[in-house]
Scaffold this active site. Sequence first.
Site, short mmCIF file in Angstrom:
data_model
loop_
_atom_site.label_atom_id
_atom_site.label_comp_id
_atom_site.label_asym_id
_atom_site.label_seq_id
_atom_site.Cartn_x
_atom_site.Cartn_y
_atom_site.Cartn_z
N HIS A 69 27.36 -15.30 -20.12
CA HIS A 69 27.62 -15.25 -18.68
C HIS A 69 28.82 -14.38 -18.41
O HIS A 69 29.83 -14.51 -19.10
CB HIS A 69 27.88 -16.66 -18.15
CG HIS A 69 28.27 -16.67 -16.71
ND1 HIS A 69 27.34 -16.52 -15.70
CD2 HIS A 69 29.48 -16.75 -16.11
CE1 HIS A 69 27.98 -16.54 -14.53
NE2 HIS A 69 29.27 -16.68 -14.76
N ALA A 94 5.89 6.17 -27.73
CA ALA A 94 6.61 6.68 -28.90
C ALA A 94 6.86 5.57 -29.93
O ALA A 94 6.67 5.76 -31.13
CB ALA A 94 7.92 7.31 -28.47
N ALA A 154 -0.79 13.94 -12.96
CA ALA A 154 -0.33 12.95 -13.96
C ALA A 154 -1.40 11.88 -14.09
O ALA A 154 -1.22 10.74 -13.68
CB ALA A 154 1.00 12.34 -13.52
P1 NAD Z 1 -1.60 6.82 -16.75
O1 NAD Z 1 -2.90 6.62 -17.42
O2 NAD Z 1 -0.49 5.85 -16.95
O3 NAD Z 1 -1.81 6.95 -15.15
C1 NAD Z 1 -2.71 7.90 -14.58
C2 NAD Z 1 -3.18 7.41 -13.23
O4 NAD Z 1 -3.92 8.45 -12.60
C3 NAD Z 1 -4.13 6.21 -13.32
O5 NAD Z 1 -3.61 5.15 -12.54
C4 NAD Z 1 -5.45 6.76 -12.75
O6 NAD Z 1 -6.17 5.80 -11.99
C5 NAD Z 1 -4.98 7.89 -11.84
N1 NAD Z 1 -6.01 8.93 -11.57
C6 NAD Z 1 -6.83 9.53 -12.48
N2 NAD Z 1 -7.63 10.44 -11.87
C7 NAD Z 1 -7.30 10.43 -10.54
C8 NAD Z 1 -7.76 11.15 -9.38
N3 NAD Z 1 -8.71 12.11 -9.44
N4 NAD Z 1 -7.18 10.88 -8.17
C9 NAD Z 1 -6.20 9.96 -8.08
N5 NAD Z 1 -5.74 9.23 -9.14
C10 NAD Z 1 -6.26 9.47 -10.36
O7 NAD Z 1 -1.15 8.30 -17.18
P2 NAD Z 1 0.24 9.08 -17.07
O8 NAD Z 1 1.12 8.50 -16.03
O9 NAD Z 1 -0.17 10.51 -16.95
O10 NAD Z 1 0.91 8.84 -18.48
C11 NAD Z 1 0.27 9.29 -19.68
C12 NAD Z 1 0.68 8.46 -20.88
O11 NAD Z 1 2.05 8.69 -21.21
C13 NAD Z 1 0.50 6.98 -20.62
O12 NAD Z 1 -0.15 6.40 -21.72
C14 NAD Z 1 1.91 6.47 -20.51
O13 NAD Z 1 2.04 5.15 -20.98
C15 NAD Z 1 2.71 7.45 -21.36
N6 NAD Z 1 4.08 7.55 -20.83
C16 NAD Z 1 4.93 6.51 -21.03
C17 NAD Z 1 6.20 6.54 -20.48
C18 NAD Z 1 7.13 5.40 -20.71
O14 NAD Z 1 6.92 4.63 -21.63
N7 NAD Z 1 8.15 5.22 -19.88
C19 NAD Z 1 6.59 7.61 -19.69
C20 NAD Z 1 5.68 8.62 -19.48
C21 NAD Z 1 4.42 8.58 -20.05
#
Ligand code: NAD
Length: 479
Positions: free
Chosen positions: A451, A327, A276
């Site tokens: 409240h 989204a 992720a």
């Molecule tokens: P993200 O960019 O939020 O987080 C990815 C993380 O992986 C980062 O902190 C990065 O430093 C780390 N990383 C990268 N390479 C690495 C490595 N080799 N070893 C260890 N750590 C590493 O990405 P995500 O969580 O995959 O989400 C993707 C997108 O989807 C984001 O833009 C997010 O905002 C969106 N999303 C939003 C929601 C929500 O709004 N609730 C939910 C799911 C996804």
Amino acid sequence: MSEQFDVIVIGGGTGGYPAAIRAGQLGMKVACINAWLNRDGKPAFGGTCLNAGCIPSKALLESSEMFHKANHELAAHGVKVSGVAMDIGAMQLRKSKITASLTGGIGALFKANGVIGMEGFAKLLGKGQVEFTSHAGDKKTLAAKHIIVATGSEPVRLKITPHDGERICDSWDALDFTEPPARLGIIGAGVIGVELGSVWARLGSKVTILEALPTFLPMVDQTIAKDAQRQFSKQGLDIRLNTKVLGAKNTGKEVVVEFETAGEKKTETFDKLIVAVGRRPFTDGLGAKEIGLELDARGFLKVDKQYKTNIPGIYGTGDVIGGAMLAHKAIEEGVALVEQLHGEHTEVNYDAIPSVIYTTPEVAWVGLSEEQAKEKGHEVKVGLSPFAANGRAKALEAAVGQIKVISDAKNDRILGVHMVGPYVSEILQSVVVALEFGATTADLQLTMHGHPTLAEALHEAYLAVDGRAIHAINKKKTA
Ligand code: NAD
């Protein structure tokens, strides 16, 4: 002769389908072409959000939280239960029913608004033309005055962690697990990492999250992020910062992950691994290169402030143009663009995009953190309000977390509000409205909050900015 439209939208996700509906409402002749196929081979509108992201993950977060509550919270209310067991099949079926009802609903909305939904692949041909290939392989050429590219994004796949969908998984695979893996590794402590980690940890997995950065949730105010990290760690998520994954190997029985931490190389073994590490723009097969459509170095479609690409008549919205991959940001862009094409002056306010992480407690924020505000040269004053002092949160057995308001010390304007606590995603929306109206802290201090509600904690945080909180010890802080 190719069929002529006012607007063709390529992509039926959140960057595309709302734009098509708005175009239909405004009397334009519009088609929305969508290539998405679900894993059962069935086509569906709604894109990642409805089929493989926001909605299915929220369904699983809710179900797993129910299981957790039955095991750990009901007793505090005096509700005695025994023999609590989880039926993962039933949980997954519920998830699928929710997504199917929503994706099916898009068809009904298209019909009601005169949008022609077309299931298949679209390729740009240039000169206002699009080649449509149905899932059965039939081709036809369409033409439009305006073409909107809303082809979205897909999970980043790392060469060092070769995806197989069985043991080395992406976020979509992880929504379909049929049982909790005993040892679940996750690369990336971003939004997806902590949400999916929470789901499977509540259902019994031992979850380890490996994060390369030294800071947890760097986009969130660090008072709030540290509080959230404490809560998640208490729940059993093993979040390891400063841990860079170097590679992973599926041995057929387990996944061996190699990583580097504090200058040392180590390995750890998991039953499944979720990668992720972010999402990348999706433009495969679109024909961008062939017609000279400009993408940036990372593959995002280049657009100006009015979503125009370098080719007249072609526009972009949503994840494929970069920025926050959310989204609601995509929806607003699509609708704003279509209204502009109709001659209206609509704008998206990129300074007031709400963000939420749907863990328990939730993390939610809009606007600047204290760190970001200071970096931008603001003199700030902050107010903190803990949920421990909130009656509704206590009654919910959920009195954890806090709200932090960041205001400009010079003009009293609210710069940002960041929170961790029960259902803070719902509280956040009033802050978005306040930011849209350029509210000052004083304005909001004078606003009555019902409240007992969770939102009272927000009012208290506004008061705390000037040392006026009633239910918290006031700490006045200026920089
Ligand atoms: P993200 O960019 O939020 O987080 C990815 C993380 O992986 C980062 O902190 C990065 O430093 C780390 N990383 C990268 N390479 C690495 C490595 N080799 N070893 C260890 N750590 C590493 O990405 P995500 O969580 O995959 O989400 C993707 C997108 O989807 C984001 O833009 C997010 O905002 C969106 N999303 C939003 C929601 C929500 O709004 N609730 C939910 C799911 C996804």
